[in-house]
Design an enzyme around this catalytic site. Structure first.
Site, PDB file in Angstrom:
ATOM      1  CG  ASP A 208      40.807  33.112  47.158  1.00 19.49           C
ATOM      2  OD1 ASP A 208      41.312  32.107  46.640  1.00 19.49           O
ATOM      3  OD2 ASP A 208      39.839  33.716  46.665  1.00 19.49           O
ATOM      4  CG  HIS A 241      40.768  31.178  43.154  1.00 21.84           C
ATOM      5  ND1 HIS A 241      40.179  31.850  44.201  1.00 21.84           N
ATOM      6  CD2 HIS A 241      39.808  31.068  42.204  1.00 21.84           C
ATOM      7  CE1 HIS A 241      38.924  32.142  43.891  1.00 21.84           C
ATOM      8  NE2 HIS A 241      38.673  31.666  42.678  1.00 21.84           N
ATOM      9  CG  ASN A 333      31.930  30.129  38.923  1.00 21.22           C
ATOM     10  OD1 ASN A 333      31.426  31.241  38.970  1.00 21.22           O
ATOM     11  ND2 ASN A 333      33.190  29.892  39.216  1.00 21.22           N
ATOM     12  CB  SER A 395      36.196  33.400  41.589  1.00 23.75           C
ATOM     13  OG  SER A 395      35.721  32.398  42.444  1.00 23.75           O
TER      14      SER A 395
END
Length: 472
Positions: A208, A241, A333, A395
């Site tokens: 990530d 994130h 998304n 996520s």
């Protein structure tokens, strides 16, 4: 040439949209649902940060018996006539000092009781059949036990223990206690913790934007990681994130602050393959996957993707799968049925998101490639720069599944990655249309049922081995 640049630009934008959370704390969800341009603007905004002070957060008028139980334990710890001892690092028991519970083999006479109370400089507090509670004005409990154990007429003597309500051992993390973390009870995590809370031997890699290496709710849960972009051993998060994903999986649980993670003890391997803007290349992400595999990851979380297949990424996914690693990825998304990669690869568990009502989240992608669903709306977790935030997105759903995979492997390390993936899907709570469907896959993850199934599988294997041993 211009067409190729346009394709590259569109791919980068798609990846950016998928990797960042779609919803912000307390933001009107219709902004995400109805207008794609509004969704892009929302993503570019900073998430609302959960304030560190209890007074600054919304007041919640609720009776929380678990929180009251922890407050009671704290009071008992500091009460003069109460003593506690530690069974281990986490669990303690309490008892009244200067008291003892004694059971006699034969009912003591009035004269014997008078002699006992004189010897201990005390009195009888309570009596039921042959069991008495004695209280001494001068002797501590240990001294009282020594005295009674020397008497021939005593069946047993022990401290006068204190028992408290014990519905389930729930974490004392502040945001969990205040019911901000709706997501964990919704998937049976509390019951599942009675079976497994994870082990340090099972490592979950997060490929990530990195992880905040100094976050107080994560710093004790981290193993050495890697920064693919800088080719260094410093995978510190400059976006937020990755830290949020990490906290959902493994925010340090039961430490009286912040949030609780799905696992209590599984360790996090931070792999930074995306930069401060929240996106990265297939090469860097693939390199991060391979690095994690080669450095002992048992589970890899991929809260990222786009809609274009990549051979570079596919090779890394297949390499990890052949090495028996469990792979979990976010479905995307954009409220689209367009397959997203790496989520749509058969070697990967693809995760869609649900909301508070058990419905598919308005932003969540869907399609035949979706395998499983998990909470993904306004999920509180850790955030970079030692903060906390609530974000929405697939996520956020994916790490719930990664955490469950870590718990399953902890409960039964002999399971292969295929078996772990099968348990997660077969134990799920069916949502939507009966059977597997395009919105929820096999349904909502059920931590408790999955761990029961993993434990049963371990028991069956044990019986098989035992039988094979007998045959030999």
């Amino acid at each position: 040439m211009k067409k190729r640049y346009r394709i590259i630009l569109l791919t980068a934008v798609s990846l950016l949209l998928l990797t960042l959370a779609s919803g912000l704390l307390f933001q009107n969800e219709t902004n995400v649902r109805d207008d794609s341009s509004a969704r892009v603007r929302n993503i570019e905004q900073q998430p609302r940060i959960l304030e560190g002070s209890r007074e600054k957060r919304p007041h919640m008028v609720e009776i929380n018996n678990v929180e009251q139980g922890y407050k009671l334990k704290n009071r008992l710890d500091n009460q003069a006539e109460v003593t506690h001892f530690h069974h281990n690092e986490h669990e303690t028991s309490h008892y009244y000092d200067h008291e003892a519970a004694v059971d006699f083999t034969k009912e003591p006479t009035r004269q014997e009781l008078k002699q006992i109370t004189t010897d201990i400089n005390g009195k009888v507090l309570k009596q039921r059949d042959s069991t008495y509670i004695f209280k001494s004005s001068t002797l501590e409990t240990r001294e009282m036990l020594d005295y009674f154990n020397r008497r021939p007429n005593v069946s047993f003597a022990e401290p006068h223990y204190i028992l408290m309500q014990n519905d389930i051992s729930m974490p004392n993390d502040q945001l969990y206690q205040e019911r901000y973390q709706w997501n964990l009870p919704a998937i049976g995590t509390e019951q599942g913790w009675e079976i497994s809370r994870g082990t340090e031997d099972i490592k979950i890699a997060i490929v990530d934007t990195g992880v905040d290496l100094d976050h107080p709710d994560l710093e004790n849960r981290l193993v050495d990681g890697y920064n693919v972009i800088e080719d260094s051993d410093n995978p510190d998060d400059d976006n937020g994130h990755g830290t949020h994903v990490a906290g959902i999986i493994a925010s340090e649980t039961n430490n009286r602050e912040g949030t609780a993670g799905v696992t209590w003890y599984n360790q996090i391997m931070p792999v930074k393959a995306m930069g401060a803007k929240g996106y990265g290349t297939t090469f860097d992400i693939a390199k991060g996957i391979v690095w994690a595999v080669d450095h002992g990851a048992d589970v890899i979380n991929l809260s990222l993707g786009n809609y274009q297949e990549s051979n570079v990424l596919k090779q890394a996914i297949r390499y990890a799968f052949k090495k028996d690693v469990v792979l979990i990825a976010a479905a995307g998304n954009d409220s689209s049925n367009q397959p997203s990669f790496p989520s749509a690869y058969p070697e990967v568990l693809s995760v869609s998101a649900i909301d508070y009502d058990g419905k598919r989240a308005s932003f969540s992608n869907y399609g035949d490639y979706v395998d499983i669903a998990a909470p993904g709306v306004y999920i509180p977790s850790t955030y970079y720069q030692k903060q906390y935030a609530a974000l929405s997105g697939t996520s956020m759903a994916a790490p719930h599944v990664s955490g469950l995979a870590g718990l399953i492997k902890s409960a039964n390390p002999d399971l292969s990655n295929k078996e772990v993936m099968s348990i997660i899907q077969k134990s799920a709570i069916d949502l939507g249309r009966k059977g597997k469907d395009i919105e929820f896959g096999n349904g909502l993850i059920d931590v408790n049922q999955a761990l029961e199934d993993a434990q049963e599988s371990k028991s069956v294997r044990g019986r098989i081995r035992e039988n094979l041993g007998i045959l030999r």
